[in-house]
Design a protein around this motif. Sequence first.
Motif, PDB file in Angstrom:
ATOM      1  N   GLY A 227       0.793  -1.222   0.000  1.00  0.00           N
ATOM      2  CA  GLY A 227       0.000   0.000   0.000  1.00  0.00           C
ATOM      3  C   GLY A 227       0.824   1.270   0.000  1.00  0.00           C
ATOM      4  N   VAL A 228       2.115   1.189  -0.349  1.00  0.00           N
ATOM      5  CA  VAL A 228       2.954   2.384  -0.353  1.00  0.00           C
ATOM      6  C   VAL A 228       2.521   3.338  -1.466  1.00  0.00           C
ATOM      7  CG1 VAL A 228       4.923   1.212   0.696  1.00  0.00           C
ATOM      8  CG2 VAL A 228       4.728   1.288  -1.808  1.00  0.00           C
ATOM      9  N   ASP A 229       2.932   4.597  -1.332  1.00  0.00           N
ATOM     10  CA  ASP A 229       2.474   5.645  -2.234  1.00  0.00           C
ATOM     11  C   ASP A 229       3.437   5.942  -3.371  1.00  0.00           C
ATOM     12  OD1 ASP A 229       0.057   6.691  -0.557  1.00  0.00           O
ATOM     13  OD2 ASP A 229       1.726   6.525   0.861  1.00  0.00           O
ATOM     14  N   SER A 230       4.695   5.560  -3.234  1.00  0.00           N
ATOM     15  CA  SER A 230       5.685   5.726  -4.304  1.00  0.00           C
ATOM     16  C   SER A 230       6.758   4.674  -4.110  1.00  0.00           C
ATOM     17  CB  SER A 230       6.292   7.133  -4.292  1.00  0.00           C
ATOM     18  OG  SER A 230       6.963   7.396  -3.075  1.00  0.00           O
ATOM     19  N   LEU A 231       7.529   4.438  -5.181  1.00  0.00           N
ATOM     20  CA  LEU A 231       8.507   3.348  -5.142  1.00  0.00           C
ATOM     21  C   LEU A 231       9.830   3.794  -5.741  1.00  0.00           C
ATOM     22  CD1 LEU A 231       8.871   0.303  -4.464  1.00  0.00           C
ATOM     23  CD2 LEU A 231       8.285  -0.176  -6.858  1.00  0.00           C
ATOM     24  N   ALA A 232      10.883   3.660  -4.950  1.00  0.00           N
ATOM     25  CA  ALA A 232      12.240   3.903  -5.442  1.00  0.00           C
ATOM     26  C   ALA A 232      12.751   2.626  -6.094  1.00  0.00           C
ATOM     27  CB  ALA A 232      13.154   4.306  -4.289  1.00  0.00           C
ATOM     28  N   ILE A 233      13.274   2.756  -7.314  1.00  0.00           N
ATOM     29  CA  ILE A 233      13.769   1.588  -8.036  1.00  0.00           C
ATOM     30  C   ILE A 233      15.242   1.776  -8.391  1.00  0.00           C
ATOM     31  CG2 ILE A 233      11.479   1.045  -8.937  1.00  0.00           C
ATOM     32  CD1 ILE A 233      12.420   2.133 -11.670  1.00  0.00           C
ATOM     33  N   ALA A 234      15.903   0.675  -8.648  1.00  0.00           N
ATOM     34  CA  ALA A 234      17.320   0.677  -9.002  1.00  0.00           C
ATOM     35  C   ALA A 234      17.459   0.406 -10.494  1.00  0.00           C
ATOM     36  CB  ALA A 234      18.065  -0.384  -8.195  1.00  0.00           C
ATOM     37  N   ILE A 235      17.903   1.425 -11.246  1.00  0.00           N
ATOM     38  CA  ILE A 235      18.091   1.258 -12.694  1.00  0.00           C
ATOM     39  C   ILE A 235      19.494   1.677 -13.132  1.00  0.00           C
ATOM     40  CG2 ILE A 235      15.641   1.532 -13.202  1.00  0.00           C
ATOM     41  CD1 ILE A 235      16.285   4.396 -14.184  1.00  0.00           C
ATOM     42  N   GLY A 236      20.396   1.848 -12.142  1.00  0.00           N
ATOM     43  CA  GLY A 236      21.779   2.160 -12.507  1.00  0.00           C
ATOM     44  C   GLY A 236      22.338   3.413 -11.901  1.00  0.00           C
ATOM     45  N   THR A 237      21.540   4.165 -11.131  1.00  0.00           N
ATOM     46  CA  THR A 237      22.086   5.302 -10.405  1.00  0.00           C
ATOM     47  C   THR A 237      22.870   4.787  -9.201  1.00  0.00           C
ATOM     48  OG1 THR A 237      20.018   5.507  -9.155  1.00  0.00           O
ATOM     49  CG2 THR A 237      20.274   6.891 -11.116  1.00  0.00           C
ATOM     50  N   SER A 238      23.586   5.696  -8.528  1.00  0.00           N
ATOM     51  CA  SER A 238      24.458   5.269  -7.438  1.00  0.00           C
ATOM     52  C   SER A 238      24.603   6.388  -6.422  1.00  0.00           C
ATOM     53  CB  SER A 238      25.839   4.891  -7.991  1.00  0.00           C
ATOM     54  OG  SER A 238      26.730   4.547  -6.954  1.00  0.00           O
ATOM     55  N   HIS A 239      24.603   6.028  -5.136  1.00  0.00           N
ATOM     56  CA  HIS A 239      24.763   7.026  -4.087  1.00  0.00           C
ATOM     57  C   HIS A 239      26.191   7.554  -4.042  1.00  0.00           C
ATOM     58  CE1 HIS A 239      21.127   4.966  -2.304  1.00  0.00           C
ATOM     59  NE2 HIS A 239      20.778   6.237  -2.263  1.00  0.00           N
ATOM     60  N   GLY A 240      26.322   8.826  -3.688  1.00  0.00           N
ATOM     61  CA  GLY A 240      27.639   9.416  -3.482  1.00  0.00           C
ATOM     62  C   GLY A 240      28.215  10.031  -4.736  1.00  0.00           C
TER      63      GLY A 240
ATOM     64  N   LYS B 120      25.366   4.426 -17.332  1.00  0.00           N
ATOM     65  CA  LYS B 120      24.222   4.021 -18.139  1.00  0.00           C
ATOM     66  C   LYS B 120      23.045   3.734 -17.213  1.00  0.00           C
ATOM     67  CE  LYS B 120      26.873   1.890 -21.913  1.00  0.00           C
ATOM     68  NZ  LYS B 120      27.150   0.643 -22.664  1.00  0.00           N
ATOM     69  N   LEU B 121      21.870   4.166 -17.618  1.00  0.00           N
ATOM     70  CA  LEU B 121      20.663   3.855 -16.872  1.00  0.00           C
ATOM     71  C   LEU B 121      19.818   2.865 -17.654  1.00  0.00           C
ATOM     72  CD1 LEU B 121      19.500   7.298 -15.399  1.00  0.00           C
ATOM     73  CD2 LEU B 121      21.121   5.632 -14.485  1.00  0.00           C
ATOM     74  N   ARG B 122      19.176   1.950 -16.934  1.00  0.00           N
ATOM     75  CA  ARG B 122      18.357   0.911 -17.554  1.00  0.00           C
ATOM     76  C   ARG B 122      16.939   1.444 -17.765  1.00  0.00           C
ATOM     77  NH1 ARG B 122      19.699  -4.469 -16.950  1.00  0.00           N
ATOM     78  NH2 ARG B 122      17.750  -4.751 -18.109  1.00  0.00           N
ATOM     79  N   PHE B 123      16.771   2.204 -18.839  1.00  0.00           N
ATOM     80  CA  PHE B 123      15.448   2.742 -19.139  1.00  0.00           C
ATOM     81  C   PHE B 123      14.471   1.645 -19.531  1.00  0.00           C
ATOM     82  CE2 PHE B 123      18.038   6.611 -19.743  1.00  0.00           C
ATOM     83  CZ  PHE B 123      17.344   7.453 -18.886  1.00  0.00           C
ATOM     84  N   ASP B 124      14.972   0.513 -19.960  1.00  0.00           N
ATOM     85  CA  ASP B 124      14.078  -0.611 -20.257  1.00  0.00           C
ATOM     86  C   ASP B 124      13.375  -1.088 -18.985  1.00  0.00           C
ATOM     87  OD1 ASP B 124      16.690  -1.444 -19.420  1.00  0.00           O
ATOM     88  OD2 ASP B 124      16.221  -3.505 -20.029  1.00  0.00           O
ATOM     89  N   ILE B 125      14.101  -1.081 -17.857  1.00  0.00           N
ATOM     90  CA  ILE B 125      13.482  -1.458 -16.587  1.00  0.00           C
ATOM     91  C   ILE B 125      12.441  -0.421 -16.189  1.00  0.00           C
ATOM     92  CG2 ILE B 125      13.888  -1.748 -14.106  1.00  0.00           C
ATOM     93  CD1 ILE B 125      16.582  -2.986 -14.775  1.00  0.00           C
ATOM     94  N   LEU B 126      12.782   0.850 -16.327  1.00  0.00           N
ATOM     95  CA  LEU B 126      11.842   1.920 -15.986  1.00  0.00           C
ATOM     96  C   LEU B 126      10.579   1.825 -16.832  1.00  0.00           C
ATOM     97  CD1 LEU B 126      11.032   4.503 -14.542  1.00  0.00           C
ATOM     98  CD2 LEU B 126      12.473   5.779 -16.153  1.00  0.00           C
ATOM     99  N   GLU B 127      10.732   1.563 -18.111  1.00  0.00           N
ATOM    100  CA  GLU B 127       9.574   1.447 -18.994  1.00  0.00           C
ATOM    101  C   GLU B 127       8.687   0.277 -18.588  1.00  0.00           C
ATOM    102  OE1 GLU B 127      11.328   1.124 -22.819  1.00  0.00           O
ATOM    103  OE2 GLU B 127      11.535   3.297 -23.111  1.00  0.00           O
ATOM    104  N   GLU B 128       9.289  -0.846 -18.234  1.00  0.00           N
ATOM    105  CA  GLU B 128       8.509  -2.021 -17.857  1.00  0.00           C
ATOM    106  C   GLU B 128       7.809  -1.804 -16.512  1.00  0.00           C
ATOM    107  OE1 GLU B 128       6.765  -5.821 -18.067  1.00  0.00           O
ATOM    108  OE2 GLU B 128       7.538  -4.404 -19.552  1.00  0.00           O
ATOM    109  N   VAL B 129       8.495  -1.141 -15.571  1.00  0.00           N
ATOM    110  CA  VAL B 129       7.868  -0.817 -14.289  1.00  0.00           C
ATOM    111  C   VAL B 129       6.668   0.095 -14.517  1.00  0.00           C
ATOM    112  CG1 VAL B 129       8.180   0.444 -12.122  1.00  0.00           C
ATOM    113  CG2 VAL B 129       9.928  -1.177 -12.878  1.00  0.00           C
TER     114      VAL B 129
END
Length: 309
Positions: free
Chosen positions: A168-181, A190-199
């Motif tokens: 029941g969460v209101d938003s979702l953080a996903i991992a598509i290739g970004t990185s902390h720091g 490179k970012l996995r826009f294919d994953i973002l599109e499928e999500v």
Amino acid sequence: MPLVTTKEMFKKAYEGGYAVGAFNVNNMEIVQAITEAAKEENAPVILQVSAGARKYANHTYLVKMVEAAVQETGLPIVLHLDHGDSFELCKSCVDGGFTSVMIDGSHLDFEDNIALAKKVADYAHDRGVVVEAELGRLAGIEDAVNVSDADAAFTDPAEVEEFVTRTGVDSLAIAIGTSHGAFKFKGEPKLRFDILEEVARRLPGFPIVLHGASSVNQADVATINANGGDMAGAQGVPEDMLRQAASMAVCKINIDSDLRLAFTAALRKHLFAHPNHFDPRQYLGDSRAAVKEAVRHKIVDVLGCNGKA
């Protein structure tokens, strides 16, 4: 205007094809810089506090500074807990005036992540607070986040529907290739826009969040290096990739390292140029101005949320 939640903010962002900036705050100058830039650009804004910032600056001080920013600017401002790692921490922030919390159970297995996120969502929703969760793990080090490359994992789109439905969460953080720091990528980012599109296909209209999305301004890195620092090789996410993500299902983009770099570069430059200055208003004023310009650039040139408040 009181503090707001992200519900209406994200709805407008999704429909408008832009993202809202979620900027980490640690002290008064950073709060002022972010909200002054947002006011000048008439942009909605999320001020987020990590567990480390909350420990450093004190929960009450941070809440009151953000409330002062709301009063001063009249903007829709969300006060968000970034990377809450326990139910107790999220509960404390909900009870203490935050309007949004993130529960980060990404280090847990799927079922335990669901159970923790649902517990937080149930508690928060009963009190009018929204919840962000994370599925997949970003590599990198920033504040309390420390994930090795070996432990990082892309989000599996096949899991997102069940996760959102059951928690029941209101938003979702996903991992598509970004990185902390700031010291991030080995090779070309490179970012996995294919994953973002499928999500997005599996969760139509649902707001997605990108963590670890600082771009690491090379001018700030050069200034730090020229004034006693050593950040050779630091790099981040190219801004054209962030613009593309903002035009898709991503409604919230987290930015922390870019603000720290701007703040530190201005501070180092000032103190190296004026070694006898001891008035904090002089050197912190320069840092505040630098952060304000960094935020303005993100709002206008990357997020596209200017004029959307």
